[in-house]
Design an enzyme around this catalytic site. Structure first.
Site, mmCIF file in Angstrom:
data_model
loop_
_atom_site.group_PDB
_atom_site.id
_atom_site.type_symbol
_atom_site.label_atom_id
_atom_site.label_comp_id
_atom_site.label_asym_id
_atom_site.label_seq_id
_atom_site.Cartn_x
_atom_site.Cartn_y
_atom_site.Cartn_z
ATOM 1 N N ASP A 157 -70.113 22.208 -55.786
ATOM 2 C CA ASP A 157 -69.902 23.067 -56.933
ATOM 3 C C ASP A 157 -69.630 24.449 -56.382
ATOM 4 O O ASP A 157 -70.257 24.875 -55.400
ATOM 5 C CB ASP A 157 -71.092 23.079 -57.887
ATOM 6 C CG ASP A 157 -70.694 23.552 -59.285
ATOM 7 O OD1 ASP A 157 -69.500 23.466 -59.638
ATOM 8 O OD2 ASP A 157 -71.570 24.015 -60.035
ATOM 9 N N THR A 158 -68.657 25.100 -56.975
ATOM 10 C CA THR A 158 -68.211 26.404 -56.499
ATOM 11 C C THR A 158 -68.194 27.374 -57.656
ATOM 12 O O THR A 158 -67.830 26.999 -58.772
ATOM 13 C CB THR A 158 -66.802 26.291 -55.889
ATOM 14 O OG1 THR A 158 -66.873 25.457 -54.734
ATOM 15 C CG2 THR A 158 -66.248 27.651 -55.489
ATOM 16 N N THR A 182 -65.053 14.290 -56.500
ATOM 17 C CA THR A 182 -64.225 15.255 -57.211
ATOM 18 C C THR A 182 -62.919 14.601 -57.623
ATOM 19 O O THR A 182 -62.498 13.611 -57.021
ATOM 20 C CB THR A 182 -63.927 16.504 -56.346
ATOM 21 O OG1 THR A 182 -63.248 17.481 -57.146
ATOM 22 C CG2 THR A 182 -63.077 16.165 -55.143
ATOM 23 N N ASN A 183 -62.310 15.170 -58.639
ATOM 24 C CA ASN A 183 -60.956 14.774 -59.024
ATOM 25 C C ASN A 183 -59.970 15.892 -58.720
ATOM 26 O O ASN A 183 -58.796 15.796 -59.061
ATOM 27 C CB ASN A 183 -60.899 14.429 -60.523
ATOM 28 C CG ASN A 183 -61.574 13.108 -60.812
ATOM 29 O OD1 ASN A 183 -61.302 12.109 -60.164
ATOM 30 N ND2 ASN A 183 -62.482 13.114 -61.773
ATOM 31 N N ASN A 184 -60.459 16.950 -58.081
ATOM 32 C CA ASN A 184 -59.623 18.107 -57.765
ATOM 33 C C ASN A 184 -58.896 17.848 -56.437
ATOM 34 O O ASN A 184 -59.499 17.924 -55.367
ATOM 35 C CB ASN A 184 -60.492 19.360 -57.683
ATOM 36 C CG ASN A 184 -59.694 20.619 -57.470
ATOM 37 O OD1 ASN A 184 -58.676 20.620 -56.765
ATOM 38 N ND2 ASN A 184 -60.169 21.712 -58.059
ATOM 39 N N LEU A 185 -57.615 17.534 -56.521
ATOM 40 C CA LEU A 185 -56.847 17.178 -55.324
ATOM 41 C C LEU A 185 -56.656 18.359 -54.379
ATOM 42 O O LEU A 185 -56.476 18.170 -53.178
ATOM 43 C CB LEU A 185 -55.504 16.560 -55.712
ATOM 44 C CG LEU A 185 -55.615 15.238 -56.485
ATOM 45 C CD1 LEU A 185 -54.239 14.690 -56.830
ATOM 46 C CD2 LEU A 185 -56.426 14.209 -55.698
#
Length: 191
Positions: free
Chosen positions: A68-69, A7-10
């Site tokens: 995945d959400t 992921t790139n979602n920090l």
């Protein structure tokens, strides 16, 4: 053990890192120099999570996991679902996404919703899935400033505050991602 979180979602990285045991080093895509967009074009959370994990494992050889959400709103036929991040367009604006959900719901009395997270782990080539779910309601307006995504308008069942009003520890204890990560952690601890 080192493992890549695809992921790139920090925000997600921070939530997951808080829950992992000390002996697991979580690496982000940026830390392993993976900068391209990872495909995510399946119609299900399970399919997208597996697609992302397989991409990293097959192309780069890293043991990894991807998630995945989706927010599923009953009155909207379970929209936005797999399109949660880009519900209001490819700019992936949380504010726009929230506005769209609230506008589509209008003054509907059916505000039931759930968040679901599916994590796909690939460890030494073996695939395992973990799912977490939390039921709740969509509020009529934003409450709170913490969290990310739809957190300001989602109130979990049995609580009076939105996810955005909870501390990270409190949210992790009951959230969809927290529940899926707890299953992942239990699995890794049993290796």
């Amino acid at each position: 053990m080192k493992i890549v979180f695809a992921t790139n979602n920090l925000h997600k990285v921070k939530e997951v890192q808080e829950m992992l045991p000390q002996d697991i080093e979580l690496l982000t895509l940026a830390q392993v120099n993976i900068n391209e967009d990872i495909p995510e074009d399946y119609p299900t959370l399970e399919g997208n999570a597996l697609q992302k994990a397989r991409y990293i494992f097959e192309k780069y050889g890293y043991s990894c996991f991807a998630d995945d959400t989706g927010l599923e709103v009953a009155a909207l036929d379970n929209e936005p679902g797999v399109y949660s991040a880009r519900y209001a367009g490819e700019q992936k604006s949380s504010e726009d996404n929230i506005d769209k959900v609230l506008a589509k719901l209008g003054d509907s009395s059916n505000r039931k919703a759930c968040f679901r997270t599916v994590i796909a782990l690939i460890l030494d080539g073996k695939e395992t899935l973990f799912e977490g779910r939390v039921d709740g309601d969509i509020l009529t307006e934003r409450h709170g400033t913490d969290g990310f995504g739809y957190d300001p308008i989602f109130r979990p069942e049995g609580y009076t505050e939105s996810f955005a009003e909870m501390s990270l520890d409190a949210k992790n204890a009951i959230s969809h991602r927290g529940r899926a990560v707890a299953k992942l952690v239990a699995f890794l601890n049993n290796l």
